[in-house]
Design an enzyme around this catalytic site. Structure first.
Site, mmCIF file in Angstrom:
data_model
loop_
_atom_site.group_PDB
_atom_site.id
_atom_site.type_symbol
_atom_site.label_atom_id
_atom_site.label_comp_id
_atom_site.label_asym_id
_atom_site.label_seq_id
_atom_site.Cartn_x
_atom_site.Cartn_y
_atom_site.Cartn_z
ATOM 1 N N ASN A 99 -2.165 6.850 -2.268
ATOM 2 C CA ASN A 99 -3.373 6.629 -1.814
ATOM 3 C C ASN A 99 -4.100 5.407 -2.190
ATOM 4 O O ASN A 99 -5.419 5.339 -2.493
ATOM 5 C CB ASN A 99 -4.502 7.833 -1.455
ATOM 6 C CG ASN A 99 -5.523 7.629 -0.520
ATOM 7 O OD1 ASN A 99 -5.360 6.982 0.511
ATOM 8 N ND2 ASN A 99 -6.742 8.126 -0.808
ATOM 9 N N ASN A 100 -3.417 4.287 -2.619
ATOM 10 C CA ASN A 100 -4.076 3.082 -3.283
ATOM 11 C C ASN A 100 -3.126 2.086 -2.997
ATOM 12 O O ASN A 100 -1.875 2.026 -2.637
ATOM 13 C CB ASN A 100 -4.212 3.412 -4.634
ATOM 14 C CG ASN A 100 -5.187 2.434 -5.280
ATOM 15 O OD1 ASN A 100 -5.641 1.333 -4.798
ATOM 16 N ND2 ASN A 100 -5.265 2.658 -6.600
ATOM 17 N N PHE A 112 0.853 -1.290 -0.134
ATOM 18 C CA PHE A 112 0.047 0.097 -0.113
ATOM 19 C C PHE A 112 0.875 1.250 -0.020
ATOM 20 O O PHE A 112 1.924 1.301 0.716
ATOM 21 C CB PHE A 112 -1.112 0.179 1.266
ATOM 22 C CG PHE A 112 -1.660 1.297 1.273
ATOM 23 C CD1 PHE A 112 -3.069 1.287 0.701
ATOM 24 C CD2 PHE A 112 -1.460 2.246 1.935
ATOM 25 C CE1 PHE A 112 -3.733 2.390 0.512
ATOM 26 C CE2 PHE A 112 -1.955 3.393 2.115
ATOM 27 C CZ PHE A 112 -3.294 3.527 1.480
ATOM 28 N N CYS A 113 0.676 2.043 -0.802
ATOM 29 C CA CYS A 113 1.401 3.123 -1.217
ATOM 30 C C CYS A 113 0.878 4.583 -0.775
ATOM 31 O O CYS A 113 -0.507 5.034 -1.211
ATOM 32 C CB CYS A 113 1.952 3.439 -2.485
ATOM 33 S SG CYS A 113 3.042 4.905 -2.742
ATOM 34 N N PRO A 114 1.015 5.205 0.419
ATOM 35 C CA PRO A 114 0.432 6.395 0.855
ATOM 36 C C PRO A 114 0.612 7.416 0.057
ATOM 37 O O PRO A 114 -0.353 8.636 -0.246
ATOM 38 C CB PRO A 114 1.077 6.843 2.359
ATOM 39 C CG PRO A 114 2.309 6.005 2.144
ATOM 40 C CD PRO A 114 2.030 4.816 1.441
#
Length: 273
Positions: free
Chosen positions: A127-128, A122-124
C-alpha cells in the site's frame, strides 16, 4: 537402558533438527516483517517544495536561457537547469499536476497523486509507492519472503514425498495426506513466483534501473549504472551488513541528483566489484 538409548538419541536428533528449522524460519520471518513494515511506513521520496517556484518560469523558457540565467541563481535553480533528463523540446521536465519541477528519474504516481523520487511502481501489497527511500526495504522484503517460502518448501519436502508414496485405508489419514500435498504445492508455487520477482528486482538494483525505465528506455544505454557496488549503495546504503538486513538508515544520496557513468569516467563500471 541399552535398547531405549538409541530411540532417545533419535528422538533428540529429530527435536534438534526441528528446533533448528523453526529457528531459521522464525529468523527469516522477523527480517521479512521488518522489511515489510519499513517499506510500508517509509515515504518513497517527494520532490522538495523549493522546486515549485521555478516551474512556470523554466517551463516557458528555452533550455539555453535557463542555463544562462542559472549562473546567478541559487544553487537549487542551478541544479534544475543542469538536469540530465529533458523534455523533447529541450526544456526541463515538469509535473503540471503537482506544479513542480521533476528531478531526474522522478515520476507522477497516479494512485497516490504525487510525484515520487526514482519511482519504480505502486505496490498494492505494501500500500505504498516504491521509490528512492524505500526501494531497498522492498527488495529485502522480497528476498526474505523468498527465503521463508523456500525454507518451508524444503523442510516439507520429505512429508510431501511420503504423502505421495503412502496410501492409507483410513479416511482421516488420506485427508491429512491430501492436505500436505496441497500445502507443499502452494508453497512451491509461491517460492517460484517470489524467486522470479526477486531476481527481476535484484537485476534492477545491480544495473541501477527502475521498472519504469525498463519499459520506457528498453534500448537505452543506462547512464546511471556506476558499478554494482555503488548501485547497491544507492538502494541499501553504504554498510554491507545492511544490504540484506532491513535495519539500515536508508540509501546513499538525496534522490534528486544521481551520479552517472560519464561523471565517473566509466561506460558501464562493473569492474569495481
Amino acid at each position: 537402558q541399552a535398547v531405549a538409548s538409541p530411540l532417545v538419541q533419535e528422538g533428540g536428533g529429530r527435536a534438534l533438527l526441528g528446533a533448528l528449522a523453526q529457528t531459521v524460519l522464525a529468523t527469516a520471518c522477523i527480517f521479512l516483517l521488518t522489511a515489510y513494515l519499513r517499506c510500508v511506513i517509509t515515504h518513497p521520496g517527494g520532490i522538495p517544495d523549493e522546486f515549485h517556484r521555478f516551474w512556470e518560469e523554466m517551463d516557458s523558457q528555452p533550455t539555453s536561457d535557463c542555463e544562462s540565467a542559472a549562473e546567478e541563481a541559487p544553487a537549487t535553480n542551478l541544479l534544475l537547469a543542469r538536469s540530465n533528463e529533458r523534455k523533447r523540446n529541450g526544456n526541463p521536465r515538469f509535473c503540471r499536476k503537482c506544479r513542480k519541477f521533476k528531478p531526474d528519474r522522478s515520476h507522477h504516481d497516479s494512485v497516490t497523486n504525487r510525484c515520487v523520487l526514482k519511482m519504480d511502481h505502486f505496490c498494492p501489497w505494501v500500500n505504498n509507492t516504491v521509490g528512492f527511500f524505500n526501494q531497498g526495504f522492498f527488495v529485502q522484503f522480497l528476498l526474505w519472503a523468498t527465503v521463508a517460502a523456500g525454507w518451508v518448501a524444503a523442510t516439507m519436502l520429505p512429508a510431501f514425498l511420503n504423502a505421495l508414496s503412502n496410501k492409507s485405508a483410513k479416511k482421516s489419514l488420506d485427508e491429512l495426506r491430501m492436505q500436505i500435498v496441497l500445502d507443499w504445492l502452494l508453497c512451491a508455487v509461491f517460492t517460484v513466483a517470489l524467486l522470479a520477482f526477486s531476481a527481476f528486482h535484484m537485476n534492477l538494483v545491480l544495473t541501477n534501473r527502475t521498472t519504469i525505465e525498463i519499459y520506457e528506455k528498453r534500448h537505452y544505454l543506462h547512464q546511471y549504472n556506476v558499478g554494482r557496488k555503488r548501485n547497491i549503495e544507492q538502494v541499501c546504503g553504504e554498510r554491507r551488513l545492511f544490504w540484506l538486513l532491513p535495519f539500515g538508515s536508508g540509501p546513499r544520496g538525496d534522490g534528486v541528483v544521481y551520479p552517472t557513468n560519464a561523471t565517473h569516467g566509466e561506460e558501464l563500471a562493473d569492474a569495481d566489484v
